[in-house]
Scaffold this motif. Structure first.
Motif, PDB file in Angstrom:
ATOM      1  N   PHE A   7       0.837  -1.205   0.000  1.00 32.10           N
ATOM      2  CA  PHE A   7       0.000   0.000   0.000  1.00 32.10           C
ATOM      3  C   PHE A   7       0.868   1.249   0.000  1.00 32.10           C
ATOM      4  O   PHE A   7       0.702   2.150  -0.825  1.00 32.10           O
ATOM      5  CB  PHE A   7      -0.933  -0.022   1.216  1.00 32.10           C
ATOM      6  CG  PHE A   7      -1.991   1.033   1.203  1.00 32.10           C
ATOM      7  CD1 PHE A   7      -3.210   0.788   0.600  1.00 32.10           C
ATOM      8  CD2 PHE A   7      -1.765   2.270   1.783  1.00 32.10           C
ATOM      9  CE1 PHE A   7      -4.203   1.759   0.577  1.00 32.10           C
ATOM     10  CE2 PHE A   7      -2.739   3.246   1.771  1.00 32.10           C
ATOM     11  CZ  PHE A   7      -3.965   2.992   1.169  1.00 32.10           C
ATOM     12  N   ALA A  24      -8.047   6.251  -0.987  1.00 34.64           N
ATOM     13  CA  ALA A  24      -7.384   4.955  -1.094  1.00 34.64           C
ATOM     14  C   ALA A  24      -8.095   3.960  -0.201  1.00 34.64           C
ATOM     15  O   ALA A  24      -8.667   4.326   0.832  1.00 34.64           O
ATOM     16  CB  ALA A  24      -5.923   5.076  -0.693  1.00 34.64           C
ATOM     17  N   ASP A  25      -8.068   2.697  -0.619  1.00 38.50           N
ATOM     18  CA  ASP A  25      -8.753   1.654   0.131  1.00 38.50           C
ATOM     19  C   ASP A  25      -8.033   0.333  -0.116  1.00 38.50           C
ATOM     20  O   ASP A  25      -7.426   0.136  -1.159  1.00 38.50           O
ATOM     21  CB  ASP A  25     -10.207   1.558  -0.339  1.00 38.50           C
ATOM     22  CG  ASP A  25     -11.114   0.907   0.671  1.00 38.50           C
ATOM     23  OD1 ASP A  25     -10.662   0.602   1.788  1.00 38.50           O
ATOM     24  OD2 ASP A  25     -12.289   0.692   0.337  1.00 38.50           O
ATOM     25  N   ALA A  26      -8.097  -0.564   0.841  1.00 40.02           N
ATOM     26  CA  ALA A  26      -7.476  -1.880   0.707  1.00 40.02           C
ATOM     27  C   ALA A  26      -8.445  -2.937   1.216  1.00 40.02           C
ATOM     28  O   ALA A  26      -9.159  -2.722   2.205  1.00 40.02           O
ATOM     29  CB  ALA A  26      -6.179  -1.937   1.501  1.00 40.02           C
ATOM     30  N   HIS A  27      -8.467  -4.075   0.512  1.00 41.57           N
ATOM     31  CA  HIS A  27      -9.316  -5.204   0.903  1.00 41.57           C
ATOM     32  C   HIS A  27      -8.518  -6.488   0.719  1.00 41.57           C
ATOM     33  O   HIS A  27      -7.790  -6.634  -0.256  1.00 41.57           O
ATOM     34  CB  HIS A  27     -10.575  -5.288   0.038  1.00 41.57           C
ATOM     35  CG  HIS A  27     -11.456  -4.097   0.136  1.00 41.57           C
ATOM     36  ND1 HIS A  27     -12.351  -3.921   1.154  1.00 41.57           N
ATOM     37  CD2 HIS A  27     -11.561  -3.010  -0.661  1.00 41.57           C
ATOM     38  CE1 HIS A  27     -12.979  -2.774   0.978  1.00 41.57           C
ATOM     39  NE2 HIS A  27     -12.517  -2.199  -0.109  1.00 41.57           N
ATOM     40  N   LEU A  35      -6.382  -6.428  -2.684  1.00 43.79           N
ATOM     41  CA  LEU A  35      -6.914  -5.489  -3.667  1.00 43.79           C
ATOM     42  C   LEU A  35      -6.697  -4.081  -3.130  1.00 43.79           C
ATOM     43  O   LEU A  35      -7.199  -3.723  -2.068  1.00 43.79           O
ATOM     44  CB  LEU A  35      -8.410  -5.732  -3.898  1.00 43.79           C
ATOM     45  CG  LEU A  35      -9.123  -4.718  -4.792  1.00 43.79           C
ATOM     46  CD1 LEU A  35      -8.596  -4.786  -6.214  1.00 43.79           C
ATOM     47  CD2 LEU A  35     -10.619  -4.950  -4.760  1.00 43.79           C
ATOM     48  N   LEU A  36      -5.897  -3.300  -3.860  1.00 42.17           N
ATOM     49  CA  LEU A  36      -5.639  -1.909  -3.493  1.00 42.17           C
ATOM     50  C   LEU A  36      -6.339  -1.016  -4.506  1.00 42.17           C
ATOM     51  O   LEU A  36      -6.212  -1.227  -5.710  1.00 42.17           O
ATOM     52  CB  LEU A  36      -4.136  -1.618  -3.491  1.00 42.17           C
ATOM     53  CG  LEU A  36      -3.301  -2.460  -2.538  1.00 42.17           C
ATOM     54  CD1 LEU A  36      -1.822  -2.171  -2.720  1.00 42.17           C
ATOM     55  CD2 LEU A  36      -3.713  -2.211  -1.107  1.00 42.17           C
ATOM     56  N   HIS A  37      -7.052  -0.030  -4.025  1.00 45.50           N
ATOM     57  CA  HIS A  37      -7.810   0.879  -4.883  1.00 45.50           C
ATOM     58  C   HIS A  37      -7.412   2.304  -4.547  1.00 45.50           C
ATOM     59  O   HIS A  37      -7.561   2.740  -3.405  1.00 45.50           O
ATOM     60  CB  HIS A  37      -9.310   0.666  -4.652  1.00 45.50           C
ATOM     61  CG  HIS A  37     -10.175   1.566  -5.451  1.00 45.50           C
ATOM     62  ND1 HIS A  37     -11.036   2.460  -4.868  1.00 45.50           N
ATOM     63  CD2 HIS A  37     -10.314   1.727  -6.791  1.00 45.50           C
ATOM     64  CE1 HIS A  37     -11.673   3.127  -5.813  1.00 45.50           C
ATOM     65  NE2 HIS A  37     -11.244   2.700  -6.982  1.00 45.50           N
ATOM     66  N   PHE A  38      -6.875   3.011  -5.529  1.00 44.01           N
ATOM     67  CA  PHE A  38      -6.486   4.404  -5.367  1.00 44.01           C
ATOM     68  C   PHE A  38      -7.296   5.261  -6.329  1.00 44.01           C
ATOM     69  O   PHE A  38      -7.497   4.878  -7.480  1.00 44.01           O
ATOM     70  CB  PHE A  38      -4.994   4.614  -5.688  1.00 44.01           C
ATOM     71  CG  PHE A  38      -4.060   3.987  -4.696  1.00 44.01           C
ATOM     72  CD1 PHE A  38      -3.617   4.694  -3.597  1.00 44.01           C
ATOM     73  CD2 PHE A  38      -3.605   2.692  -4.871  1.00 44.01           C
ATOM     74  CE1 PHE A  38      -2.749   4.126  -2.679  1.00 44.01           C
ATOM     75  CE2 PHE A  38      -2.741   2.110  -3.966  1.00 44.01           C
ATOM     76  CZ  PHE A  38      -2.313   2.827  -2.866  1.00 44.01           C
ATOM     77  N   VAL A  39      -7.742   6.406  -5.870  1.00 45.40           N
ATOM     78  CA  VAL A  39      -8.337   7.417  -6.735  1.00 45.40           C
ATOM     79  C   VAL A  39      -7.352   8.583  -6.719  1.00 45.40           C
ATOM     80  O   VAL A  39      -7.050   9.131  -5.657  1.00 45.40           O
ATOM     81  CB  VAL A  39      -9.726   7.871  -6.226  1.00 45.40           C
ATOM     82  CG1 VAL A  39     -10.280   8.981  -7.109  1.00 45.40           C
ATOM     83  CG2 VAL A  39     -10.682   6.685  -6.159  1.00 45.40           C
TER      84      VAL A  39
END
Length: 70
Positions: A7, A24-27, A35-39
């Motif tokens: 991350f 940002a978010d992580a699952h 699963l890493l999600h960045f805007v």
């Protein structure tokens, strides 16, 4: 653990390329898949970043995750 390192490495890769992280978010999914999600926005682009810019950032993100460096 490894997720925290990935991350922060990916966030650093985005920042080093001048991207501004808005969210940002992580699952953790099945089989310990992370699963890493960045805007992020690109302040250098008025509308959408050019394709070459996106490819450059994508390569930097891949290197950040695969790097043996912390």
């Amino acid at each position: 653990g490894r997720g925290r390192g990935a991350f922060s490495s990916m966030a650093g890769a985005l920042s080093s390329r001048g991207m501004q992280i808005m969210a940002a978010d992580a699952h953790i999914l099945a089989d310990d898949l992370l699963l890493l999600h960045f805007v992020a926005t690109d302040p250098d682009s008025k509308i959408a970043p050019p394709r070459g810019r996106l490819e450059e950032v994508a390569r930097e993100l891949a290197v950040a995750v695969d790097s043996p460096q912390p």
